[in-house]
Design a protein around this motif. Sequence first.
Motif, PDB file in Angstrom:
ATOM      1  N   CYS A 304       0.876  -1.185   0.000  1.00 33.76           N
ATOM      2  CA  CYS A 304       0.000   0.000   0.000  1.00 33.76           C
ATOM      3  C   CYS A 304       0.908   1.229   0.000  1.00 33.76           C
ATOM      4  CB  CYS A 304      -0.937  -0.028   1.208  1.00 33.76           C
ATOM      5  SG  CYS A 304      -2.104  -1.397   1.138  1.00 33.76           S
ATOM      6  N   GLU A 305       1.256   1.691  -1.183  1.00 28.99           N
ATOM      7  CA  GLU A 305       2.364   2.623  -1.341  1.00 28.99           C
ATOM      8  C   GLU A 305       2.026   4.071  -0.999  1.00 28.99           C
ATOM      9  OE1 GLU A 305       3.905   2.005  -5.255  1.00 28.99           O
ATOM     10  OE2 GLU A 305       4.435  -0.091  -4.857  1.00 28.99           O
ATOM     11  N   LEU A 306       0.756   4.349  -0.679  1.00 32.64           N
ATOM     12  CA  LEU A 306       0.375   5.710  -0.313  1.00 32.64           C
ATOM     13  C   LEU A 306       0.267   5.916   1.195  1.00 32.64           C
ATOM     14  CD1 LEU A 306      -2.325   6.511  -3.041  1.00 32.64           C
ATOM     15  CD2 LEU A 306       0.126   6.967  -3.074  1.00 32.64           C
ATOM     16  N   ILE A 307       0.426   4.838   1.973  1.00 32.17           N
ATOM     17  CA  ILE A 307       0.386   4.952   3.427  1.00 32.17           C
ATOM     18  C   ILE A 307       1.602   5.741   3.902  1.00 32.17           C
ATOM     19  CG2 ILE A 307       0.536   3.667   5.595  1.00 32.17           C
ATOM     20  CD1 ILE A 307      -2.137   3.389   4.320  1.00 32.17           C
ATOM     21  N   THR A 308       1.377   6.693   4.815  1.00 31.16           N
ATOM     22  CA  THR A 308       2.471   7.520   5.331  1.00 31.16           C
ATOM     23  C   THR A 308       2.535   7.428   6.854  1.00 31.16           C
ATOM     24  OG1 THR A 308       1.202   9.563   5.699  1.00 31.16           O
ATOM     25  CG2 THR A 308       1.976   9.136   3.445  1.00 31.16           C
ATOM     26  N   ASP A 309       3.488   8.126   7.413  1.00 33.93           N
ATOM     27  CA  ASP A 309       3.631   8.161   8.866  1.00 33.93           C
ATOM     28  C   ASP A 309       2.387   8.712   9.546  1.00 33.93           C
ATOM     29  OD1 ASP A 309       6.237   7.181   8.674  1.00 33.93           O
ATOM     30  OD2 ASP A 309       7.089   9.191   8.510  1.00 33.93           O
ATOM     31  N   ASP A 310       1.699   9.633   8.880  1.00 28.59           N
ATOM     32  CA  ASP A 310       0.511  10.219   9.498  1.00 28.59           C
ATOM     33  C   ASP A 310      -0.585   9.176   9.682  1.00 28.59           C
ATOM     34  OD1 ASP A 310      -0.877  12.618  10.469  1.00 28.59           O
ATOM     35  OD2 ASP A 310      -2.208  12.267   8.769  1.00 28.59           O
ATOM     36  N   GLY A 311      -0.746   8.293   8.715  1.00 30.62           N
ATOM     37  CA  GLY A 311      -1.737   7.232   8.852  1.00 30.62           C
ATOM     38  C   GLY A 311      -1.402   6.299  10.003  1.00 30.62           C
ATOM     39  N   ILE A 312      -0.118   5.967  10.145  1.00 26.95           N
ATOM     40  CA  ILE A 312       0.308   5.107  11.256  1.00 26.95           C
ATOM     41  C   ILE A 312       0.110   5.838  12.585  1.00 26.95           C
ATOM     42  CG2 ILE A 312       2.228   3.833  12.250  1.00 26.95           C
ATOM     43  CD1 ILE A 312       1.104   2.665   9.640  1.00 26.95           C
ATOM     44  N   ARG A 313       0.321   7.149  12.589  1.00 29.41           N
ATOM     45  CA  ARG A 313       0.079   7.934  13.816  1.00 29.41           C
ATOM     46  C   ARG A 313      -1.382   7.826  14.234  1.00 29.41           C
ATOM     47  NH1 ARG A 313      -2.040  12.744  14.742  1.00 29.41           N
ATOM     48  NH2 ARG A 313      -2.102  13.258  12.516  1.00 29.41           N
ATOM     49  N   GLN A 314      -2.290   7.922  13.264  1.00 31.10           N
ATOM     50  CA  GLN A 314      -3.719   7.804  13.570  1.00 31.10           C
ATOM     51  C   GLN A 314      -4.040   6.411  14.114  1.00 31.10           C
ATOM     52  OE1 GLN A 314      -5.950  10.181  13.397  1.00 31.10           O
ATOM     53  NE2 GLN A 314      -4.880  11.773  12.253  1.00 31.10           N
ATOM     54  N   LEU A 315      -3.455   5.390  13.485  1.00 31.17           N
ATOM     55  CA  LEU A 315      -3.701   4.029  13.938  1.00 31.17           C
ATOM     56  C   LEU A 315      -3.142   3.814  15.338  1.00 31.17           C
ATOM     57  CD1 LEU A 315      -4.740   1.184  13.044  1.00 31.17           C
ATOM     58  CD2 LEU A 315      -2.382   0.698  12.366  1.00 31.17           C
ATOM     59  N   GLY A 316      -1.949   4.332  15.580  1.00 31.32           N
ATOM     60  CA  GLY A 316      -1.300   4.144  16.873  1.00 31.32           C
ATOM     61  C   GLY A 316      -1.998   4.829  18.021  1.00 31.32           C
ATOM     62  N   SER A 317      -2.801   5.831  17.706  1.00 30.83           N
ATOM     63  CA  SER A 317      -3.529   6.550  18.759  1.00 30.83           C
ATOM     64  C   SER A 317      -4.940   6.010  18.960  1.00 30.83           C
ATOM     65  CB  SER A 317      -3.603   8.045  18.419  1.00 30.83           C
ATOM     66  OG  SER A 317      -4.325   8.245  17.199  1.00 30.83           O
ATOM     67  N   GLY A 318      -5.343   5.030  18.149  1.00 28.09           N
ATOM     68  CA  GLY A 318      -6.684   4.468  18.245  1.00 28.09           C
ATOM     69  C   GLY A 318      -6.809   3.476  19.393  1.00 28.09           C
ATOM     70  N   PRO A 319      -8.038   3.102  19.756  1.00 29.43           N
ATOM     71  CA  PRO A 319      -8.250   2.195  20.896  1.00 29.43           C
ATOM     72  C   PRO A 319      -7.694   0.795  20.703  1.00 29.43           C
ATOM     73  CG  PRO A 319     -10.311   2.585  19.705  1.00 29.43           C
ATOM     74  CD  PRO A 319      -9.315   3.562  19.171  1.00 29.43           C
ATOM     75  N   CYS A 320      -7.641   0.315  19.450  1.00 34.58           N
ATOM     76  CA  CYS A 320      -7.128  -1.041  19.228  1.00 34.58           C
ATOM     77  C   CYS A 320      -5.633  -1.119  19.483  1.00 34.58           C
ATOM     78  CB  CYS A 320      -7.444  -1.505  17.804  1.00 34.58           C
ATOM     79  SG  CYS A 320      -6.522  -0.631  16.517  1.00 34.58           S
ATOM     80  N   ALA A 321      -4.930  -0.013  19.226  1.00 33.47           N
ATOM     81  CA  ALA A 321      -3.475  -0.042  19.270  1.00 33.47           C
ATOM     82  C   ALA A 321      -2.937  -0.324  20.666  1.00 33.47           C
ATOM     83  CB  ALA A 321      -2.914   1.279  18.748  1.00 33.47           C
ATOM     84  N   HIS A 322      -3.590   0.171  21.676  1.00 34.70           N
ATOM     85  CA  HIS A 322      -3.045   0.065  23.029  1.00 34.70           C
ATOM     86  C   HIS A 322      -3.226  -1.323  23.635  1.00 34.70           C
ATOM     87  CE1 HIS A 322      -2.259   4.356  23.069  1.00 34.70           C
ATOM     88  NE2 HIS A 322      -3.502   4.570  22.650  1.00 34.70           N
ATOM     89  N   ASP A 323      -4.318  -1.996  23.300  1.00 35.87           N
ATOM     90  CA  ASP A 323      -4.622  -3.254  23.981  1.00 35.87           C
ATOM     91  C   ASP A 323      -4.803  -4.449  23.062  1.00 35.87           C
ATOM     92  OD1 ASP A 323      -4.775  -1.957  26.527  1.00 35.87           O
ATOM     93  OD2 ASP A 323      -6.723  -1.169  25.928  1.00 35.87           O
ATOM     94  N   ARG A 324      -5.015  -4.242  21.767  1.00 35.70           N
ATOM     95  CA  ARG A 324      -5.420  -5.339  20.888  1.00 35.70           C
ATOM     96  C   ARG A 324      -4.431  -5.657  19.774  1.00 35.70           C
ATOM     97  NH1 ARG A 324     -10.366  -8.104  22.265  1.00 35.70           N
ATOM     98  NH2 ARG A 324     -11.595  -6.683  23.521  1.00 35.70           N
ATOM     99  N   LEU A 325      -3.920  -4.642  19.101  1.00 35.10           N
ATOM    100  CA  LEU A 325      -3.148  -4.855  17.874  1.00 35.10           C
ATOM    101  C   LEU A 325      -1.918  -5.716  18.148  1.00 35.10           C
ATOM    102  CD1 LEU A 325      -3.230  -4.037  14.880  1.00 35.10           C
ATOM    103  CD2 LEU A 325      -1.657  -2.180  15.434  1.00 35.10           C
ATOM    104  N   GLU A 326      -1.837  -6.853  17.447  1.00 33.89           N
ATOM    105  CA  GLU A 326      -0.752  -7.804  17.649  1.00 33.89           C
ATOM    106  C   GLU A 326       0.201  -7.883  16.460  1.00 33.89           C
ATOM    107  OE1 GLU A 326      -2.537 -11.542  18.541  1.00 33.89           O
ATOM    108  OE2 GLU A 326      -3.505 -10.828  20.377  1.00 33.89           O
ATOM    109  N   VAL A 327      -0.319  -7.710  15.254  1.00 29.30           N
ATOM    110  CA  VAL A 327       0.506  -7.844  14.044  1.00 29.30           C
ATOM    111  C   VAL A 327       0.171  -6.715  13.086  1.00 29.30           C
ATOM    112  CG1 VAL A 327       1.048  -9.279  12.039  1.00 29.30           C
ATOM    113  CG2 VAL A 327       0.601 -10.359  14.252  1.00 29.30           C
ATOM    114  N   ILE A 328       1.210  -6.072  12.550  1.00 30.04           N
ATOM    115  CA  ILE A 328       1.001  -5.098  11.480  1.00 30.04           C
ATOM    116  C   ILE A 328       2.055  -5.345  10.403  1.00 30.04           C
ATOM    117  CG2 ILE A 328       2.380  -3.326  12.686  1.00 30.04           C
ATOM    118  CD1 ILE A 328       0.480  -1.254  11.314  1.00 30.04           C
TER     119      ILE A 328
END
Length: 405
Positions: A304-328
């Motif tokens: 997915c060649e258009l994904i940037t650091d800003d998108g990862i920042r949004q994902l990292g601040s979401g509720p799944c990131a702190h307790d659920r996300l296991e693989v990216i």
Amino acid sequence: LPRDVNPVMFSNNDEAVINKKLPKELLLRIFSFLDVVTLCRCAQVSRSWNLLALDGSNWQRIDLFDFQRDIEGRVVENISKRCGGFLRKLSLRGCLGVGDSALRTFAQNCRNIELLSLNGCTKITDSTCNSLSKFCPKLKHLDLASCTSITNLSLKALSEGCPLLEQLNISWCDQVTKDGIQALVRCCPGLKGLFLKGCTQLEDEALQHIGAHCPELVTLNLQTCSQITDEGLITICRGCHRLQSLCVSGCANITDAILNALGQNCPRLRCVTHTSADKFITDGTLIQLSIHCPRLQVLSLSHCELITDDGIRQLGSGPCAHDRLEVIELDNCPLITDASLEHLKTCHSLDRIELYDCQQITRAGIKRLRTHLPNIKVHAYFAPVTPPPSVGGSRQRFCRCCILL
């Protein structure tokens, strides 16, 4: 004999100490925990053990994959006669010699079967599904992957005789079309898992039938179903609100519209796999997923060649990131830099990250991530820089070094 059995307790006759000390009911209970190989060995110890080992109640779950795969149809017939109505689960995965005739006998004898794997049994045809439909109304899980002779007729038969079906795998059954899917889902409303990998004739209309009739659907695999588009998948999102896992790898016509629809309609989503080499997935997709999918555990965004650091920042601040996300998985996302790793350092459940061909990621960035997540597995390439053009005008590319950090 089982390794943990004391041979002193046995003799070559039925007067062995263990047979005197333990009642038959208790011995039968012990035998119920043994695998197929051990049961067969025990059956050779004595006459009484032969009866215990071959009691049908011990043969409720049989998996021949690790035991013997070159079996003939008569073996399946003998098993079915031995087990009868006791048998609940049978795996014949990879048994290439088993055909329709043996499975008809099996279906007639084992009418309480609930889970049946025929993965790779390439001899079987629609006739087998007709037999299952006629004699096995309790069937819940059926694996027909790589049974390439299967057609729409099989799905129609299963819909008529197996209304309790919850999981069906017809991956690589490339003769199946929307008509078969329509017949199946209309009469099997309890479907929770559909594996349609490699069913290349499926179009959006097939997905519309699934979305309209499968409200319980949890897992859907559409890998390499190249004809499907956003239009069909959006109907899945709107009708299957319990969806937890979706694979659309190799579906080149999919854009971030589908992932936005998933975010808005499927709050239980845990695993999304999208690894086609398209350029339509954007940071907006990650924003939707981070807001609406708090249970997300696995996210694959390869190529997915258009994904940037800003998108990862949004994902990292979401509720799944702190307790659920296991693989990216972010391999071949060229705009990702070490800043993305900084955004992910608060993802305490993160177990694995894929960074192949993310050429702006550095060893130093990974080292900093590891100070916060010391147990994380990082898969990355660190390739030499492509050299300048040679004298002859051609460009040579050095071999890459793959490392597991």
